[in-house]
Design an enzyme around this catalytic site. Sequence first.
Site, mmCIF file in Angstrom:
data_model
loop_
_atom_site.group_PDB
_atom_site.id
_atom_site.type_symbol
_atom_site.label_atom_id
_atom_site.label_comp_id
_atom_site.label_asym_id
_atom_site.label_seq_id
_atom_site.Cartn_x
_atom_site.Cartn_y
_atom_site.Cartn_z
ATOM 1 N N ALA A 119 0.845 -1.283 -0.210
ATOM 2 C CA ALA A 119 -0.059 0.034 -0.009
ATOM 3 C C ALA A 119 0.768 1.192 0.002
ATOM 4 C CB ALA A 119 -1.018 -0.040 1.258
ATOM 5 N N HIS A 160 -0.471 7.856 3.131
ATOM 6 C CA HIS A 160 0.782 7.871 3.687
ATOM 7 C C HIS A 160 1.697 8.737 2.896
ATOM 8 C CE1 HIS A 160 -0.908 4.031 5.085
ATOM 9 N NE2 HIS A 160 -1.199 3.646 3.930
HETATM 10 N N1 LIG Z 1 1.839 -4.778 3.125
HETATM 11 C C1 LIG Z 1 0.912 -3.683 2.872
HETATM 12 O O1 LIG Z 1 1.023 -2.809 2.377
HETATM 13 C C2 LIG Z 1 -0.546 -4.150 3.457
HETATM 14 C C3 LIG Z 1 -0.660 -5.176 4.265
HETATM 15 N N2 LIG Z 1 -2.026 -5.561 4.833
HETATM 16 C C4 LIG Z 1 -1.959 -6.796 5.619
HETATM 17 O O2 LIG Z 1 -2.207 -7.850 4.746
HETATM 18 C C5 LIG Z 1 -2.873 -8.977 5.362
HETATM 19 C C6 LIG Z 1 -4.294 -9.255 4.511
HETATM 20 O O3 LIG Z 1 -5.154 -8.110 4.657
HETATM 21 P P1 LIG Z 1 -6.381 -8.303 3.893
HETATM 22 O O4 LIG Z 1 -6.675 -8.885 2.798
HETATM 23 O O5 LIG Z 1 -7.193 -6.894 3.834
HETATM 24 O O6 LIG Z 1 -7.388 -9.073 4.932
HETATM 25 P P2 LIG Z 1 -8.974 -9.624 5.215
HETATM 26 O O7 LIG Z 1 -9.198 -9.390 6.530
HETATM 27 O O8 LIG Z 1 -9.555 -8.895 3.819
HETATM 28 O O9 LIG Z 1 -8.687 -11.042 4.734
HETATM 29 C C7 LIG Z 1 -8.078 -11.938 5.513
HETATM 30 C C8 LIG Z 1 -8.180 -13.376 4.937
HETATM 31 O O10 LIG Z 1 -7.307 -14.298 6.000
HETATM 32 C C9 LIG Z 1 -8.131 -15.418 6.043
HETATM 33 N N3 LIG Z 1 -7.738 -15.951 7.405
HETATM 34 C C10 LIG Z 1 -8.026 -15.505 8.627
HETATM 35 N N4 LIG Z 1 -7.369 -16.310 9.553
HETATM 36 C C11 LIG Z 1 -6.479 -17.149 8.848
HETATM 37 C C12 LIG Z 1 -5.650 -18.322 9.152
HETATM 38 N N5 LIG Z 1 -5.352 -18.432 10.656
HETATM 39 N N6 LIG Z 1 -5.078 -18.856 8.110
HETATM 40 C C13 LIG Z 1 -5.463 -18.469 6.849
HETATM 41 N N7 LIG Z 1 -6.268 -17.737 6.444
HETATM 42 C C14 LIG Z 1 -6.886 -17.026 7.519
HETATM 43 C C15 LIG Z 1 -9.536 -14.767 6.101
HETATM 44 O O11 LIG Z 1 -10.383 -15.956 6.043
HETATM 45 P P3 LIG Z 1 -11.660 -16.228 6.480
HETATM 46 O O12 LIG Z 1 -12.584 -15.220 5.930
HETATM 47 O O13 LIG Z 1 -12.087 -17.695 6.393
HETATM 48 O O14 LIG Z 1 -11.637 -15.954 8.068
HETATM 49 C C16 LIG Z 1 -9.530 -13.942 5.028
HETATM 50 O O15 LIG Z 1 -9.652 -14.715 3.972
HETATM 51 C C17 LIG Z 1 -3.561 -8.138 6.664
HETATM 52 O O16 LIG Z 1 -2.469 -8.644 7.742
HETATM 53 C C18 LIG Z 1 -3.131 -6.744 6.447
HETATM 54 O O17 LIG Z 1 -2.936 -5.973 7.804
HETATM 55 C C19 LIG Z 1 -3.077 -4.871 4.287
HETATM 56 C C20 LIG Z 1 -2.812 -3.685 3.523
HETATM 57 C C21 LIG Z 1 -1.651 -3.435 2.980
HETATM 58 O O1 LIG Z 2 -0.434 -0.645 5.635
HETATM 59 C C1 LIG Z 2 -1.339 -1.031 5.850
HETATM 60 O O2 LIG Z 2 -1.621 -2.302 6.702
HETATM 61 C C2 LIG Z 2 -2.575 -0.952 4.971
HETATM 62 C C3 LIG Z 2 -2.576 0.541 4.567
HETATM 63 O O3 LIG Z 2 -2.281 1.565 5.471
HETATM 64 C C4 LIG Z 2 -3.392 0.842 3.347
HETATM 65 O O4 LIG Z 2 -3.619 -0.062 2.735
HETATM 66 O O5 LIG Z 2 -3.210 2.012 2.884
#
Ligand SMILES: NC(=O)C1=CN([C@@H]2O[C@H](COP(=O)(O)OP(=O)(O)OC[C@H]3O[C@@H](n4cnc5c(N)ncnc54)[C@H](OP(=O)(O)O)[C@@H]3O)[C@@H](O)[C@H]2O)C=CC1
Ligand SMILES: O=C([O-])CC(=O)C(=O)O
Length: 267
Positions: free
Chosen positions: A120, A218
Site C-alpha cells: 500500500a 501515507h
Molecule cells: N503490506 C501492505 O502494504 C499491506 C498489508 N496488509 C495486511 O495484509 C493482510 C491481509 O489483508 P486483507 O486481505 O485486507 O485481510 P482480510 O481481513 O480482508 O482477509 C484476511 C483473509 O485471511 C483469512 N484468514 C484468517 N485467519 C486465517 C488463518 N489463520 N489462516 C489462513 N487464513 C486466514 C481470512 O479467511 P476467513 O474469511 O476464512 O476468516 C480472509 O480470507 C493483513 O495482515 C493486513 O494487515 C493490508 C494492506 C496493506
Molecule cells: O499498511 C497497511 O496495513 C494498510 C494501509 O495502510 C493501506 O492499505 O493504505
Amino acid sequence: MLTVGIAGLGAIGLTLAKALDAGVEGLRLVAVAARDRDKARAAVAGFASPPVVTDVADLAGLADVVVEAAPAAAFEAIVSPAIEAGRIAVVSSVGALLPRMQLVERARETGARIIVPTGALLGLDAVRAAAEGKVESVTLVTRKPPRGLAGAPYLEQHGIDVTTITTPTRVFAGSAREGAIGFPANVNVAAALALAGIEPDRTRLEIWADPTVTRNTHTVTVEADTVRLTMTIENVPSEENPRTGKITPLSLLACLRGLTATLKVGT
Ligand SMILES: NC(=O)C1=CN([C@@H]2O[C@H](COP(=O)(O)OP(=O)(O)OC[C@H]3O[C@@H](n4cnc5c(N)ncnc54)[C@H](OP(=O)(O)O)[C@@H]3O)[C@@H](O)[C@H]2O)C=CC1
Ligand SMILES: O=C([O-])CC(=O)C(=O)O
C-alpha cells in the site's frame, strides 16, 4: 512458469486470486487456503481453473510461490513451511516479520526467498537506493479515516475511541517497530519502509485518525546524503476491508509478474 499458492482470500488474496485466474503470463494459481474452507471453496468455485483448497501448511508442497495475505496472527503458520521448503514467500503482513527476522536467516539456509512488496506504500525503490548511501532520517505519516484504525491494540490499551474523534488527531508517534506492535493490521507500510531503509527502531512513524480524509494516506519523508524525498500516496480503502487500500493486491500482482518477467522495471 511459477505456480502460486495464496493464504488468505480477503481484500488482498481474493482480488489477487481472481487476477491470476484471469491469466497472467508465467504464473499459475494452483492452491488457496483460508480459515473457513467452505467459504474459500465457494469463493473460487466459479474460477476458470479452480485451485485446490487446502491448509496453509500444505501450500508450500503445491506451489513455487506462497503468498501470505492473512491476518498477522497467522503469519508464521503460513510463511515458515514455505521457508522450510525453500519456496518464495511473498508477504503482506510485513509488521509480523519484524519480530521474526530469524526467518530470514533460516531462508538463507534453505534457499528460500522472502519478498516484501511495496504493497500500500510507494517509493521503496528510491528508499532502497538512498539506503545504499547514508540516510539521516526516514519518517512516515499515516492518516486514515478513523474506522480504518478501529480495533488496534494500542488504541484499546490507551483508551482511545476513534469513533468519537471529530478533528484530525495524532493517536500515535514512535518507531515503526512500536507501531507494528500497536497497530498490527494498520501499518504494514511502516514495516516495509523500515526494511527498505534504516531499520525499524530508527524509522519514525506518526498515525493520525483523520475524519477529514476518505483515503488511507501515507507520506514518506527521507533525508539522505544523496537525496531528499517527500512522497504521498492516497489509497482508496477496499470495500471488503477498509484498513486495506485497493492498490495492495495490484502491488502484489505487479510483484509476482516481476518474478518471471523478461523486462523488469524499477529497482
Ligand atoms: N503490506 C501492505 O502494504 C499491506 C498489508 N496488509 C495486511 O495484509 C493482510 C491481509 O489483508 P486483507 O486481505 O485486507 O485481510 P482480510 O481481513 O480482508 O482477509 C484476511 C483473509 O485471511 C483469512 N484468514 C484468517 N485467519 C486465517 C488463518 N489463520 N489462516 C489462513 N487464513 C486466514 C481470512 O479467511 P476467513 O474469511 O476464512 O476468516 C480472509 O480470507 C493483513 O495482515 C493486513 O494487515 C493490508 C494492506 C496493506
Ligand atoms: O499498511 C497497511 O496495513 C494498510 C494501509 O495502510 C493501506 O492499505 O493504505
